[in-house]
Design an enzyme around this catalytic site. Structure first.
Site, PDB file in Angstrom:
ATOM      1  N   SER A  20       6.932-127.395 -14.205  1.00  0.00           N
ATOM      2  CA  SER A  20       5.653-126.720 -14.437  1.00  0.00           C
ATOM      3  C   SER A  20       5.910-125.376 -15.092  1.00  0.00           C
ATOM      4  CB  SER A  20       4.918-126.514 -13.109  1.00  0.00           C
ATOM      5  OG  SER A  20       3.915-125.536 -13.277  1.00  0.00           O
ATOM      6  N   GLN A  69       3.669-123.204 -15.597  1.00  0.00           N
ATOM      7  CA  GLN A  69       2.914-122.172 -14.884  1.00  0.00           C
ATOM      8  C   GLN A  69       3.748-121.605 -13.738  1.00  0.00           C
ATOM      9  OE1 GLN A  69      -0.841-123.904 -13.762  1.00  0.00           O
ATOM     10  NE2 GLN A  69      -1.579-123.938 -15.885  1.00  0.00           N
ATOM     11  N   ARG A 100      -0.576-115.882 -22.340  1.00  0.00           N
ATOM     12  CA  ARG A 100       0.675-115.119 -22.211  1.00  0.00           C
ATOM     13  C   ARG A 100       0.589-113.803 -22.958  1.00  0.00           C
ATOM     14  NH1 ARG A 100       1.781-120.304 -21.412  1.00  0.00           N
ATOM     15  NH2 ARG A 100       3.602-120.971 -20.222  1.00  0.00           N
ATOM     16  N   ASP A 105      -0.778-132.239 -21.052  1.00  0.00           N
ATOM     17  CA  ASP A 105      -2.224-132.026 -21.223  1.00  0.00           C
ATOM     18  C   ASP A 105      -2.875-133.084 -22.112  1.00  0.00           C
ATOM     19  OD1 ASP A 105      -2.261-129.794 -19.628  1.00  0.00           O
ATOM     20  OD2 ASP A 105      -2.025-128.383 -21.281  1.00  0.00           O
TER      21      ASP A 105
HETATM   22  C1  S3P Z   1       0.324-124.403 -19.081  1.00  0.00           C
HETATM   23  C2  S3P Z   1       1.111-125.285 -18.407  1.00  0.00           C
HETATM   24  C3  S3P Z   1       0.674-126.621 -17.963  1.00  0.00           C
HETATM   25  C4  S3P Z   1      -0.614-127.044 -18.648  1.00  0.00           C
HETATM   26  C5  S3P Z   1      -1.624-125.955 -18.734  1.00  0.00           C
HETATM   27  C6  S3P Z   1      -1.070-124.736 -19.451  1.00  0.00           C
HETATM   28  C7  S3P Z   1       0.886-123.113 -19.502  1.00  0.00           C
HETATM   29  O1  S3P Z   1       0.472-126.611 -16.574  1.00  0.00           O
HETATM   30  O2  S3P Z   1      -1.157-128.161 -17.975  1.00  0.00           O
HETATM   31  O3  S3P Z   1      -2.784-126.392 -19.449  1.00  0.00           O
HETATM   32  O4  S3P Z   1       0.274-122.433 -20.346  1.00  0.00           O
HETATM   33  O5  S3P Z   1       1.956-122.757 -19.011  1.00  0.00           O
HETATM   34  P1  S3P Z   1       1.705-126.905 -15.564  1.00  0.00           P
HETATM   35  O6  S3P Z   1       2.730-125.950 -15.884  1.00  0.00           O
HETATM   36  O7  S3P Z   1       1.200-126.689 -14.179  1.00  0.00           O
HETATM   37  O8  S3P Z   1       2.054-128.347 -15.821  1.00  0.00           O
END
Ligand code: S3P
Length: 454
Positions: free
Chosen positions: A166, A168, A26, A325
């Site tokens: 999620s 992400q 980020r 994770d």
């Molecule tokens: C992350 C979100 C998670 C995680 C990944 C890092 C992030 O994924 O598994 O290692 O930094 O936003 P998801 O949002 O798809 O669950």
């Protein structure tokens, strides 16, 4: 190459860990959205974050790494140049999904691609809502490569319902929302990690989250009001705390290795990430937490962990997202516990770096665990230990490191094939472990080339 971890004497010592992966991704990307000079200390230099930095280079964003201090000269939202080649995101889903959102906000055309493994991970979850926002984007039947054409700005605001929690996906849509005409709300069934919200708020963006009950079910809503100009975000000046997800391996290492006591310094303890801590404490773990001053809105603390007998536990519902994770290393703790541990509501694990339900179950069985797979999780019948053996990490850094930890207290050593994959998120994993007393040997082509025995 292989790595062999032998049953260990007690682990002891004090460890500082590399910077948090989520915050490193980020900070590098968000710094480009501010107009000005950002300085980020304890940046994670690893396989996945190097993909993000490489993408910034390809979009003509100046950045520099000195040791683990990253500086970025951001040009504001929309400051990317059209990349001079496809952006190769390697194995990093965070890189591809975040870049899609930031590119959407800048209206910059680009192609995003990655490894074979990344091409198997679902991208419709960002492509479809971005299209609804008015972004000119398409994938390859819902997968990478993803192509962004020139998009008409501003984008459309409104509410976007994300079926699976999620961070992400949430972050991708919030980043695109920086160039929306109207406010953007992202609604999720569980509260995924909120680093994006905290970091953007620190940069001056108006953003907040709330929990609501809609049709009898809890929903988590994040609201963003787009900034008034492309240049109004404040640059970052921050120190990234140690990665809790990396700390998780060492926590379980100390818990299962008889006689151990270790302290982990300055670890990020954002409650949206620390589900595993609560679970381990309920299993009987001795973990002392000492709070430290927070870092840019992120809670930080030191953890002292002592070897502890553990008992089985059930995990389901909203708990899953707070430790998404950490299931591979949780499974190791559960195999060393006494009694059954049942994981449910975790089918999202099938869409990670590997299918983390079937790969985890297969590899734990190889090491002697009594474990069964279900569609949305697994059951482990803990018998206080594992036998040992050889494992295939299925291209998954967290699976490799988890099984390495299992070898610290198994009856015979654990050998990991292709241990290089660990560098994706935790370079120096073997050295860190050997520094607290573990017996680890790295073998190249069946010849012992390097020993990192303490
Ligand atoms: C992350 C979100 C998670 C995680 C990944 C890092 C992030 O994924 O598994 O290692 O930094 O936003 P998801 O949002 O798809 O669950």
């Amino acid at each position: 190459m292989t790595m062999t971890i032998s049953p260990s004497k007690p682990l002891s010592g004090t460890v500082a860990l590399p910077g948090d992966k989520s915050l490193s991704h980020r900070s590098a990307l968000f710094a480009t959205l501010a107009a000005g000079h950002s300085r980020i200390e304890n940046f994670l230099i690893s396989g996945v974050t190097s993909r993000m930095l490489d993408a910034l280079t390809r979009m003509s964003i100046p950045w520099k790494l000195e040791g683990t201090t990253l500086t970025v000269d951001g040009k504001g939202i929309g400051g990317f140049s059209v990349p001079f080649s496809p952006l190769n995101c390697g194995n990093s889903a965070t890189t591809i999904r975040f870049l899609a959102g930031a590119l959407a906000a800048s209206g910059t055309p680009a192609v995003l691609d990655g490894s074979e493994g990344l091409r198997r991970r679902p991208m419709d979850r960002i492509i479809l809502p971005l299209q609804q926002m008015g972004v000119n984007i398409k994938g390859n039947n819902g997968f990478a490569p993803i192509s962004l054409g020139v998009s008409q700005l501003p984008l459309k605001g409104g509410t976007y319902i994300v079926p699976v929690s999620s961070a992400q996906v949430k972050s991708c849509l919030l980043l695109a929302g920086l160039s929306a005409r109207e406010p953007v709300t992202v609604e999720e069934p569980g509260f995924s990690r909120d680093h994006t919200e905290r970091m953007l708020a620190g940069m001056g963006v108006s953003i907040h989250s709330e929990k609501k009950v809609i049709d009898g079910s809890p929903r988590y809503l994040t609201h963003l009001i787009p900034p008034s100009t492309n240049y109004s975000l404040k640059p970052l000046n921050m120190t990234i705390p140690g990665d809790f997800s990396s700390a998780a391996f060492l926590i379980v290492a100390a818990l299962i290795t008889p006689g151990s006591e270790i302290t982990l310094k300055n670890i990020g303890l954002n409650a949206t990430r620390t589900g595993l801590l609560d679970v381990l404490l309920s299993m009987g773990a001795s973990i002392q937490i000492v709070a430290r001053p927070s870092s840019n809105g992120e809670p930080v603390g030191d953890l002292t962990v002592r070897h502890s007998p553990l008992k089985g536990i059930n995990i389901n519902g909203e708990q899953v997202v707070r430790m998404i994770d950490e299931f591979p290393i949780f499974a190791v703790a559960a195999a060393y516990a006494e009694g059954a541990s049942i994981v449910k509501d975790a089918s999202e694990l099938r869409l990670k770096e590997s299918d983390r339900i079937s790969s985890l179950v297969a590899e734990l069985k190889n090491l002697g665990a009594d474990v069964e797979e279900s569609t949305d999780g697994f059951t482990i019948h803990g018998h206080g230990g594992l036998i040992g053996g050889e494992m295939n990490p299925h291209g998954d850094h967290r699976l490799a490191m988890s099984m390495a930890i299992a070898g610290l207290a198994s009856a015979s050593p654990v050998t990991i094939q292709q241990p290089e994959i660990m560098d994706e998120s935790f370079p120096g994993f073997a050295n860190t472990l050997s520094g607290i007393g573990a017996d680890i040997k790295v073998n190249s082509e069946n010849t012992v080339k390097e020993s990192v025995q303490a």
